[in-house]
Design an enzyme around this catalytic site. Structure first.
Site, PDB file in Angstrom:
ATOM      1  CD  GLU A   6       5.863 -16.831   9.256  1.00  0.00           C
ATOM      2  OE1 GLU A   6       5.779 -16.926   8.016  1.00  0.00           O
ATOM      3  OE2 GLU A   6       4.903 -17.000  10.022  1.00  0.00           O
TER       4      GLU A   6
ATOM      5  CB  CYS B  17      12.146 -13.989   1.845  1.00  0.00           C
ATOM      6  SG  CYS B  17      11.117 -12.602   2.291  1.00  0.00           S
TER       7      CYS B  17
ATOM      8  CB  CYS C 209       5.837  -4.399  10.481  1.00  0.00           C
ATOM      9  SG  CYS C 209       6.477  -3.076   9.430  1.00  0.00           S
TER      10      CYS C 209
ATOM     11  CB  CYS D 154       1.409  -1.726   4.449  1.00  0.00           C
ATOM     12  SG  CYS D 154       2.947  -0.777   4.523  1.00  0.00           S
TER      13      CYS D 154
ATOM     14  CB  CYS E 169       1.410  -5.998   4.840  1.00  0.00           C
ATOM     15  SG  CYS E 169       2.777  -7.016   5.437  1.00  0.00           S
TER      16      CYS E 169
ATOM     17  CB  SER F  47       7.053  -1.465  -0.708  1.00  0.00           C
ATOM     18  OG  SER F  47       7.817  -2.643  -0.512  1.00  0.00           O
ATOM     19  CG  LEU F  48       5.639   3.639  -5.810  1.00  0.00           C
ATOM     20  CD1 LEU F  48       6.256   4.679  -4.897  1.00  0.00           C
ATOM     21  CD2 LEU F  48       6.019   3.935  -7.256  1.00  0.00           C
ATOM     22  CG  HIS F  49       2.658  -1.224  -2.677  1.00  0.00           C
ATOM     23  ND1 HIS F  49       3.121  -2.346  -3.308  1.00  0.00           N
ATOM     24  CD2 HIS F  49       3.241  -1.225  -1.454  1.00  0.00           C
ATOM     25  CE1 HIS F  49       3.931  -3.016  -2.502  1.00  0.00           C
ATOM     26  NE2 HIS F  49       4.042  -2.338  -1.377  1.00  0.00           N
TER      27      HIS F  49
ATOM     28  CG  ASN G 160       0.678 -13.595  -2.149  1.00  0.00           C
ATOM     29  OD1 ASN G 160       0.341 -14.339  -3.058  1.00  0.00           O
ATOM     30  ND2 ASN G 160       1.878 -13.032  -2.104  1.00  0.00           N
TER      31      ASN G 160
ATOM     32  CB  CYS H 133       4.818 -11.181  -0.800  1.00  0.00           C
ATOM     33  SG  CYS H 133       6.233 -11.370  -1.811  1.00  0.00           S
TER      34      CYS H 133
HETATM   35  N1  SAH Z   1       8.772  -3.409   5.029  1.00  0.00           N
HETATM   36  C1  SAH Z   1       9.447  -3.750   3.824  1.00  0.00           C
HETATM   37  C2  SAH Z   1       9.728  -5.228   3.623  1.00  0.00           C
HETATM   38  C3  SAH Z   1       8.624  -6.215   3.932  1.00  0.00           C
HETATM   39  S1  SAH Z   1       7.288  -6.503   2.806  1.00  0.00           S
HETATM   40  C4  SAH Z   1       8.710  -3.189   2.635  1.00  0.00           C
HETATM   41  O1  SAH Z   1       7.610  -2.693   2.810  1.00  0.00           O
HETATM   42  O2  SAH Z   1       9.263  -3.201   1.545  1.00  0.00           O
HETATM   43  C5  SAH Z   1       7.925  -7.226   1.362  1.00  0.00           C
HETATM   44  C6  SAH Z   1       7.006  -6.949   0.154  1.00  0.00           C
HETATM   45  O3  SAH Z   1       5.780  -7.712   0.185  1.00  0.00           O
HETATM   46  C7  SAH Z   1       6.589  -5.495   0.098  1.00  0.00           C
HETATM   47  O4  SAH Z   1       6.695  -5.009  -1.195  1.00  0.00           O
HETATM   48  C8  SAH Z   1       5.145  -5.578   0.544  1.00  0.00           C
HETATM   49  O5  SAH Z   1       4.439  -4.472   0.144  1.00  0.00           O
HETATM   50  C9  SAH Z   1       4.691  -6.872  -0.101  1.00  0.00           C
HETATM   51  N2  SAH Z   1       3.444  -7.393   0.467  1.00  0.00           N
HETATM   52  C10 SAH Z   1       2.996  -7.242   1.723  1.00  0.00           C
HETATM   53  N3  SAH Z   1       1.815  -7.861   1.890  1.00  0.00           N
HETATM   54  C11 SAH Z   1       1.501  -8.430   0.708  1.00  0.00           C
HETATM   55  C12 SAH Z   1       0.413  -9.237   0.261  1.00  0.00           C
HETATM   56  N4  SAH Z   1      -0.580  -9.600   1.067  1.00  0.00           N
HETATM   57  N5  SAH Z   1       0.436  -9.673  -1.012  1.00  0.00           N
HETATM   58  C13 SAH Z   1       1.463  -9.347  -1.822  1.00  0.00           C
HETATM   59  N6  SAH Z   1       2.510  -8.600  -1.454  1.00  0.00           N
HETATM   60  C14 SAH Z   1       2.527  -8.141  -0.204  1.00  0.00           C
END
Ligand code: SAH
Length: 369
Positions: free
Chosen positions: A93, A106, A113, A117, A120, A217-219, A295, A338
């Site tokens: 996508e 994007c 992947c 995570c 995701c 992407s720290l989180h 999301n 995202c």
């Molecule tokens: N692999 C890369 C790029 C893809 S994800 C990375 O991890 O950075 C792009 C962004 O969307 C990342 O910051 C990821 O953590 C975030 N993301 C993934 N799933 C999500 C969700 N369900 N809600 C909000 N953000 C999300």
């Protein structure tokens, strides 16, 4: 007949090298890029400033192949999502987000992947391989063709679609080179951003090859929590990751900052003590922060925080001096937000597991050709 060499996806250095191999002058590579990317002419016969012999040779041996668009969805809010066919059956996508004069694209870099995570949906699909550079840069060409109808073009690119860009290093490097090249799409290096879940050797290698912008992407502010959300943290913990980040941002120079992405999940990482811990962790890093309210997708097991909690979290960071944006959710009526990007990934866990098993050996050994 042998398959033709696809010139989409070759960056300037690679095109020039190819031309030199053929006994032609390197500047012919730049000429061809201008025809294709500036004039929109991919018909070699029409490239009138090339010698006839060269044009004929190119016609026979080379082509410009864009990936095939399987479908396109338009959101009520103007967001556009393309499903792009990769290989035999896989779909990835690409999402275009128009916003106040900006057109942010994007872009996906892998089919699925391997990093898995926990929050995701892309990771849940498994993994079925890398996109090549033509398939990555082709997503931009497709979006630009759509925008040309409105006399507009893509202004910003984020590698935040499906996949982990730094695990597809060579193709992502070539594609971003083309996006930033004045002979091609000509975007400024501030407007092309690679986002990584924290593949430290990839971050370290970037500065040998490019000065593209970087998002992390720290989180989570602690290893204990981050390892439950972003499993690659077990291999590259926060301190190691932020060391690599500091090095990269130093290399970019004082006028540039990294972006820290932080997806907020209710009751998981959205409390004030998390915000305060984050301030401490990020103290010595030149960065701005993007908060992404989670999301939802079916079966995720996570929820988006209340708006008041999101603002409270932001306030802590801003008071500590960090530029902190809350990313608004776009295109959720077409599952384009995202973490909602799933495409259609053929193979599932087996290939993903095999790839993960190999990660240990492969990441330190990554080579750029
Ligand atoms: N692999 C890369 C790029 C893809 S994800 C990375 O991890 O950075 C792009 C962004 O969307 C990342 O910051 C990821 O953590 C975030 N993301 C993934 N799933 C999500 C969700 N369900 N809600 C909000 N953000 C999300």
């Amino acid at each position: 007949m042998a398959t033709k060499r696809n010139l989409y996806g070759l960056d300037r250095g690679q095109l020039e090298a190819l031309f030199q191999e053929l006994g032609l002058q390197a500047f012919r590579g730049r000429q061809i890029m201008k025809w294709a990317y500036h004039q929109g002419t991919i018909d070699f016969a029409a490239m009138t400033d090339l010698p006839l012999k060269t044009r004929l040779w190119l016609q026979e041996h080379c082509s410009w192949e864009l990936p095939h668009v399987h479908d396109r969805y338009l959101s009520k809010d103007g967001t556009v999502k393309w499903l792009i066919r990769i290989g035999q059956g896989d779909l990835v996508e690409t999402v275009l987000i128009p916003d106040k004069g900006r057109n942010t694209l994007c872009v996906s870099s892998q089919v699925g992947c391997v990093l898995d995570c926990s929050f995701c949906s892309t990771g849940k699909q498994g993994f079925n391989g890398n996109l090549n550079a033509a398939e990555i840069v082709g997503q931009m060409a497709i979006a630009n063709a759509y925008l040309a109808g409105k006399s507009e073009s893509v202004t910003n690119v984020v590698l935040m679609g499906m996949g982990e860009p730094l695990l597809n290093f060579d193709a992502v490097l070539a594609a971003t080179n083309i996006m930033m090249d004045d002979h091609a799409f000509g975007l400024s290096k501030r407007r092309v951003t690679i986002s990584t879940a924290g593949v430290v050797p990839g971050i370290e290698k970037l500065q040998q090859h490019t000065d593209v912008s970087l998002a992390i992407s720290l989180h989570a502010p602690t290893d204990e929590l981050r390892s439950t959300l972003v499993p690659i943290n077990k291999k590259y913990p926060i301190a190691t990751l932020l060391d690599a980040c500091r090095d990269y941002v130093e290399y970019l120079g004082p006028a540039r900052k990294l972006v820290i992405e932080y997806t907020l999940m209710r009751g998981v990482n959205d409390q004030l003590h998390h915000a305060k811990a984050l301030v401490k962790v990020l103290q010595k890093l030149r960065c701005k922060i993007n908060l992404i309210p989670f999301n939802p997708f079916p079966g995720s097991g996570y929820e988006r925080p209340e708006d008041s909690d999101i603002y409270a979290f932001q306030t802590v960071l801003m008071r500590a001096g960090f530029v902190t944006m809350i990313r608004t959710t776009r295109g959720d009526d077409i599952d384009a937000a995202c973490g909602q990007l799933v495409g259609m990934v053929d193979d599932r866990t087996k290939r993903q597991q095999r790839y993960r098993d190999r990660l240990d050996q492969e990441i330190p050994a990554m080579q750029v050709h």
